[in-house]
Design a protein around this motif. Structure first.
Motif, PDB file in Angstrom:
ATOM      1  N   GLU A 456       0.390  -0.885   0.093  1.00  0.00           N
ATOM      2  CA  GLU A 456      -0.101   0.086  -0.359  1.00  0.00           C
ATOM      3  C   GLU A 456       0.602   1.403  -0.157  1.00  0.00           C
ATOM      4  OE1 GLU A 456      -2.715   2.513   2.427  1.00  0.00           O
ATOM      5  OE2 GLU A 456      -1.344   1.362   2.876  1.00  0.00           O
ATOM      6  N   GLU A 457       1.101   1.528  -1.444  1.00  0.00           N
ATOM      7  CA  GLU A 457       2.140   2.782  -1.303  1.00  0.00           C
ATOM      8  C   GLU A 457       1.298   3.568  -1.911  1.00  0.00           C
ATOM      9  OE1 GLU A 457       4.821   5.617  -2.124  1.00  0.00           O
ATOM     10  OE2 GLU A 457       4.690   4.302  -3.449  1.00  0.00           O
ATOM     11  N   SER A 458       1.419   5.090  -1.281  1.00  0.00           N
ATOM     12  CA  SER A 458       0.291   5.713  -2.016  1.00  0.00           C
ATOM     13  C   SER A 458       1.122   7.389  -2.336  1.00  0.00           C
ATOM     14  CB  SER A 458      -0.622   6.948  -0.876  1.00  0.00           C
ATOM     15  OG  SER A 458       1.292   7.324  -0.184  1.00  0.00           O
ATOM     16  N   THR A 459       2.505   7.235  -3.388  1.00  0.00           N
ATOM     17  CA  THR A 459       3.629   7.825  -4.176  1.00  0.00           C
ATOM     18  C   THR A 459       3.647   7.596  -5.361  1.00  0.00           C
ATOM     19  OG1 THR A 459       5.745   7.217  -2.998  1.00  0.00           O
ATOM     20  CG2 THR A 459       3.982   8.781  -1.351  1.00  0.00           C
ATOM     21  N   SER A 460       4.639   8.112  -5.547  1.00  0.00           N
ATOM     22  CA  SER A 460       5.559   7.720  -7.347  1.00  0.00           C
ATOM     23  C   SER A 460       6.955   6.967  -7.248  1.00  0.00           C
ATOM     24  CB  SER A 460       5.314   8.943  -7.947  1.00  0.00           C
ATOM     25  OG  SER A 460       6.137  10.293  -7.465  1.00  0.00           O
ATOM     26  N   PHE A 461       7.296   6.744  -6.117  1.00  0.00           N
ATOM     27  CA  PHE A 461       8.660   6.154  -5.779  1.00  0.00           C
ATOM     28  C   PHE A 461       8.734   4.903  -6.530  1.00  0.00           C
ATOM     29  CE2 PHE A 461      11.590   3.402  -3.089  1.00  0.00           C
ATOM     30  CZ  PHE A 461      12.136   4.095  -2.954  1.00  0.00           C
ATOM     31  N   PRO A 462      10.047   5.275  -7.601  1.00  0.00           N
ATOM     32  CA  PRO A 462       9.902   4.162  -8.240  1.00  0.00           C
ATOM     33  C   PRO A 462      10.232   2.966  -8.370  1.00  0.00           C
ATOM     34  CG  PRO A 462      12.166   5.474  -7.865  1.00  0.00           C
ATOM     35  CD  PRO A 462      10.781   5.847  -7.379  1.00  0.00           C
ATOM     36  N   GLY A 463      10.036   1.367  -8.135  1.00  0.00           N
ATOM     37  CA  GLY A 463      10.430   1.045  -8.297  1.00  0.00           C
ATOM     38  C   GLY A 463       9.696  -0.337  -7.811  1.00  0.00           C
ATOM     39  N   VAL A 464       8.551  -0.258  -7.249  1.00  0.00           N
ATOM     40  CA  VAL A 464       8.321  -0.723  -5.741  1.00  0.00           C
ATOM     41  C   VAL A 464       7.394  -2.417  -6.021  1.00  0.00           C
ATOM     42  CG1 VAL A 464       5.867  -1.155  -4.243  1.00  0.00           C
ATOM     43  CG2 VAL A 464       6.417   1.667  -4.863  1.00  0.00           C
ATOM     44  N   SER A 465       7.403  -2.246  -6.966  1.00  0.00           N
ATOM     45  CA  SER A 465       6.713  -3.723  -7.715  1.00  0.00           C
ATOM     46  C   SER A 465       7.762  -4.508  -8.357  1.00  0.00           C
ATOM     47  CB  SER A 465       5.615  -3.829  -7.877  1.00  0.00           C
ATOM     48  OG  SER A 465       5.566  -2.967  -9.439  1.00  0.00           O
ATOM     49  N   ARG A 466       9.356  -3.612  -9.184  1.00  0.00           N
ATOM     50  CA  ARG A 466      10.281  -3.606  -9.404  1.00  0.00           C
ATOM     51  C   ARG A 466      10.937  -4.916  -8.546  1.00  0.00           C
ATOM     52  NH1 ARG A 466       7.537  -3.728 -12.816  1.00  0.00           N
ATOM     53  NH2 ARG A 466       7.513  -1.754 -13.803  1.00  0.00           N
ATOM     54  N   PRO A 467      12.070  -5.818  -8.963  1.00  0.00           N
ATOM     55  CA  PRO A 467      12.574  -7.211  -8.175  1.00  0.00           C
ATOM     56  C   PRO A 467      14.022  -6.180  -7.625  1.00  0.00           C
ATOM     57  CG  PRO A 467      12.225  -7.266 -10.483  1.00  0.00           C
ATOM     58  CD  PRO A 467      12.206  -6.382 -11.095  1.00  0.00           C
ATOM     59  N   THR A 468      13.763  -6.598  -6.471  1.00  0.00           N
ATOM     60  CA  THR A 468      15.211  -6.217  -5.740  1.00  0.00           C
ATOM     61  C   THR A 468      16.692  -6.303  -6.356  1.00  0.00           C
ATOM     62  OG1 THR A 468      16.191  -8.311  -4.748  1.00  0.00           O
ATOM     63  CG2 THR A 468      14.383  -6.779  -3.120  1.00  0.00           C
ATOM     64  N   SER A 469      16.812  -7.031  -7.698  1.00  0.00           N
ATOM     65  CA  SER A 469      17.988  -7.689  -8.259  1.00  0.00           C
ATOM     66  C   SER A 469      18.070  -6.382  -9.126  1.00  0.00           C
ATOM     67  CB  SER A 469      18.142  -8.898  -9.216  1.00  0.00           C
ATOM     68  OG  SER A 469      16.744  -8.751 -10.131  1.00  0.00           O
ATOM     69  N   GLU A 470      16.877  -5.597  -9.636  1.00  0.00           N
ATOM     70  CA  GLU A 470      16.822  -4.775 -10.475  1.00  0.00           C
ATOM     71  C   GLU A 470      16.846  -3.021  -9.704  1.00  0.00           C
ATOM     72  OE1 GLU A 470      13.830  -4.755 -13.166  1.00  0.00           O
ATOM     73  OE2 GLU A 470      13.927  -7.134 -13.682  1.00  0.00           O
ATOM     74  N   GLY A 471      16.726  -3.523  -8.371  1.00  0.00           N
ATOM     75  CA  GLY A 471      16.893  -2.217  -7.519  1.00  0.00           C
ATOM     76  C   GLY A 471      15.649  -2.108  -7.053  1.00  0.00           C
ATOM     77  N   GLY A 472      14.907  -2.006  -7.158  1.00  0.00           N
ATOM     78  CA  GLY A 472      13.691  -2.024  -7.058  1.00  0.00           C
ATOM     79  C   GLY A 472      13.320  -2.031  -5.785  1.00  0.00           C
ATOM     80  N   LEU A 473      11.532  -2.477  -4.942  1.00  0.00           N
ATOM     81  CA  LEU A 473      12.003  -2.554  -3.702  1.00  0.00           C
ATOM     82  C   LEU A 473      12.066  -4.090  -3.742  1.00  0.00           C
ATOM     83  CD1 LEU A 473       9.496   0.021  -1.900  1.00  0.00           C
ATOM     84  CD2 LEU A 473      11.686  -0.098  -1.786  1.00  0.00           C
ATOM     85  N   GLY A 474      11.002  -4.712  -4.727  1.00  0.00           N
ATOM     86  CA  GLY A 474      10.674  -6.283  -4.082  1.00  0.00           C
ATOM     87  C   GLY A 474       9.188  -6.654  -4.485  1.00  0.00           C
ATOM     88  N   PHE A 475       8.371  -6.186  -4.311  1.00  0.00           N
ATOM     89  CA  PHE A 475       7.199  -5.619  -3.922  1.00  0.00           C
ATOM     90  C   PHE A 475       6.199  -7.146  -5.329  1.00  0.00           C
ATOM     91  CE2 PHE A 475       7.278  -2.941  -0.489  1.00  0.00           C
ATOM     92  CZ  PHE A 475       6.556  -3.310   0.374  1.00  0.00           C
ATOM     93  N   GLY A 476       5.263  -7.909  -4.935  1.00  0.00           N
ATOM     94  CA  GLY A 476       4.768  -8.488  -6.476  1.00  0.00           C
ATOM     95  C   GLY A 476       4.088  -7.598  -7.044  1.00  0.00           C
TER      96      GLY A 476
END
Length: 722
Positions: A456-476
């Protein structure tokens, strides 16, 4: 003086005094068995006893001598083995007990090392209370992390809530304390901790796996005895990727869905209801123990304890097991961002900030009057990461929806200038919290294939659902709060004026594939004066219901998964409150039965049509048909699947029927598989007599087209027939 006392080390008066008041950090150094050249010296604490006898394994009885401060000792020439202690008090019968201080530590060196490194992925198996067998004796081990404490005692109904005789020993420099109590297999307890400034404070166990029912606050000794019967579900879960599957989620608050139901009661009624409606998952608002019911579970005091309001941990396991057997997935809200200030729980646990950051600019959440975890501390991170794994593994939860992620990501969240501390690069991002989220997500996916972590993320923070291997937060997945806000703004407008705000209903398509989005109409949208979902709709009662039906069909057709809060599926008229049940009575009215029937049809068609979910998170599954018809308030798009399936989603948000030619990719028969204006749903029956036929007449840049009748305040779904 007995001759053998010359062979026994003299007991230091100060140390014996500390033992006698339960303030010694290493009571096992004084109490219990100690091997000497002359034999085994046994010391026990029995204040006020008139006589104490050591009964060794052979049955021999040795009188123990009082050496001061309630400490008694005896020298056994042979190994006493599993001895017991008999004490006689004035006017009473002899009282025989086992000795907690004769047992080896129940926390191993590897466990201590892993926790010291902040990498113990099964921390719940080590800390907390556990019924287990030690040296052939069944009892309960207690272990707690309290690095600032000078001493720790455990008290409960097993010792009359007097913890002096059950002081824990400190095992290492990280502050893990431990004690095994033989013969104890059930009951309630709390820890007493001696603070650095000399105060005794009383705390519930942070790692307790069960707690008393609020407002009681003690921890409960428990052991899992449920036998799982969901092997088929778990095998299937591990073999598929949630992002490529149908997912429509029914969110509910257990206490107010149908008040008075236990976890076990809920199993029958909820499964029947959700199965009939066709939702693929349920999402429970937080079930971890919380002191204040009005927080809905979002201010957690017992992170490892399912709330006792509805039964035991095994009762919750039973509910989840039954849901899985009914082919229903289970998501649970998880709240690792903050916790309440209740003095009996986590706040200043050992007399000083421990779980929370010591700097209030980092350790307090002004919005909610809560404390923020110290995400930079390796043991605190371990506590939280292991907690996520605990729910996924011990309760077979299929996914965690992580609450208030934005509050964790930004150091200046809800803070004014001067109320926050920049990171080491001078920025506003909370680098420690970001690292924690990446660790929690990566570890969860590594250990539990097939689960889903949802932000539950309400901003435009980049890569929330991108893999951690790509620098994302790793959420599905990530909740699409932008879609929720814009679409609700739009649908609340009178249909006469929607043409001037067309961008509100189409803007979400601009960024629809920037994250793996789940579209939420959650509890937050139907509470605190916001009114119910149907109550937001403009117009008279007929228009309200038509608007709601159209909105839901648009939502189900939009790229992304769906989540709907309880009551919205039948047009609950009143705003939700946790203090009462849903307006089930409204289902006696045919018009609301129609809304309920529509949601059932939405789920049935959605699950059957792969095109509606196959490519939710990439552009391969989406094409515009008509996005610019602002004057008519018409939005039309195509959903596609790899197997050639095509579904046209056609929405008319104006109050008038519209006959419009629309371009289509293929000529042929397109069957009307859903029409929100059908009379069965309470509509007026405007439609296309079951299908339209597209001809090879180009239109709007497409090779085929068809003239389509769009009902007022209505959505239709057309399926291309092969």
């Amino acid at each position: 003086m007995p001759e053998n006392t010359l062979l026994v080390p003299v007991l230091d008066p100060h140390e014996s005094y500390l033992v006698s008041i339960g303030s010694h950090p290493h009571p096992h150094r004084i109490l219990g068995p100690h091997h000497l050249d002359a034999g085994v010296l046994v010391r026990v604490l029995r204040p006020l006893a008139e006589s104490v006898t050591l009964i060794i394994e052979t049955g021999a009885r040795l009188s123990m001598a009082h050496v001061g401060n309630g400490i008694w000792e005896a020298l056994a020439i042979i190994e006493p083995g599993a001895y017991s202690v008999e004490a006689t008090y004035e006017g009473g019968s002899p009282w025989t007990t086992d000795d907690p201080y004769r047992f080896w530590p129940t926390v191993g060196e590897v466990d201590l090392y892993l926790f010291g490194e902040g990498r113990h992925e099964e921390l719940w198996r080590v800390l907390g209370s556990h019924v287990k067998e030690q040296q052939g004796v069944l009892g309960t081990s207690f272990a707690v992390w309290a690095p600032h404490a000078g001493a720790v005692r455990v008290k409960g109904d097993f010792n009359g809530w007097y913890g002096v005789s059950h002081a824990l020993r400190r095992l290492d420099g990280n502050g893990v304390w431990e004690l095994f109590v033989p013969g104890l297999t059930e009951g309630t307890y709390k820890y007493e901790l001696l603070t650095a400034d000399g105060r005794w404070v009383e705390r519930a166990d942070p790692m307790a796996r069960q707690a008393e029912t609020p407002p009681q606050t003690a921890s409960v000794i428990t052991r899992a005895q449920h036998t799982w019967d969901d092997e088929a579900w778990m095998r299937k879960r591990a073999s598929v990727e949630p992002s490529s599957q149908a997912m429509s989620v029914y969110e509910l608050h257990v206490g107010s869905w149908r008040p008075g139901l236990s976890y076990r009661d809920l199993a029958d009624q909820l499964i029947e209801y959700v199965s009939d409606l066709g939702f693929t998952h349920v999402e429970f608002m937080p079930l971890a123990e919380h002191p204040f019911g009005g927080s809905w579970g979002y201010q957690v005091s017992g992170y490892y304890a399912p709330t006792s309001r509805f039964g035991s941990p095994d009762d919750l396991r039973y509910l989840i097991d039954r849901l899985h057997q009914a082919d229903i997935g289970v998501i649970m809200d998880w709240v690792p961002g903050h916790f309440p200030k209740d003095e009996w729980a986590l706040a200043k646990f050992d007399g000083q900030p421990l779980y929370e950051h010591s700097d209030p600019r980092l350790g307090e959440q002004p919005d909610w009057g809560t404390l923020v975890f110290n995400f930079g501390d390796s043991q605190v991170r371990n506590f939280l990461v292991a907690n996520a794994l605990y729910w996924l593994e011990e309760f077979h939860i299929d996914g965690l929806r992580v609450d208030a992620v934005a509050s964790m990501l930004y150091l200046d969240y809800s803070r004014e200038e001067g109320q926050w501390v920049p990171n080491r690069f001078g920025g506003r991002e909370n680098l420690e919290a970001i690292s924690f989220l990446q660790e929690a997500n990566a570890t969860a996916y590594k250990r539990s294939p097939g689960i889903v972590m949802i932000a539950e993320e309400s901003t435009s923070f980049p890569g929330v659902s991108r893999p951690t291997s790509e620098g994302g937060l790793g959420f599905g997945m990530k909740w699409n709060m932008g879609w929720m806000h814009d679409s609700l703004e739009y649908i609340q407008r009178d249909s006469l004026y929607r043409s001037y705000h067309h961008n509100e209903i189409t803007f979400s398509f601009v960024y629809a594939f920037s994250e793996n989005f789940l579209l939420p109409i959650s509890h937050d949208e139907v509470v605190h004066g916001k009114g119910s979902l149907i109550g937001k709709m403009p117009g008279d009662d007929w228009q309200k219901r038509a608007n709601l039906r159209a909105y839901l069909a648009f939502m189900w057709g939009h790229p992304g998964k769906q989540l709907l809060f309880m009551g919205s599926e039948f047009g609950q008229p009143s705003e939700w409150s946790e203090q009462r049940g849903l307006d089930w009575w409204i289902l006696d009215q045919p018009t609301h039965q129609g809304i309920h029937a529509l949601v059932k049809s939405l789920n049935t068609s959605y699950r059957a049509e792969r095109a509606l979910w196959d490519h939710d998170f990439d552009t391969d599954g989406f094409e515009w048909i008509e996005g610019g018809a602002a004057e008519q308030s018409v939005v039309a798009f195509l959903r596609k699947s790899d197997d050639g399936g095509k579904i046209a989603v056609l929405a008319n948000f104006s109050g008038q029927p519209v006959t419009q030619r629309l371009g289509l990719p293929v000529s042929g028969v397109w069957t009307e598989i859903l029409n929100t204006d059908a009379e069965a749903y309470g509509g007026s029956g405007v439609g296309n007599l079951g299908s339209v036929t597209a001809t090879d007449d180009p239109w709007g840049g497409r090779p085929a087209s068809a003239e389509v009748q769009l009902p007022p305040l209505g959505v239709i779904w057309l399926r291309l027939e092969s």
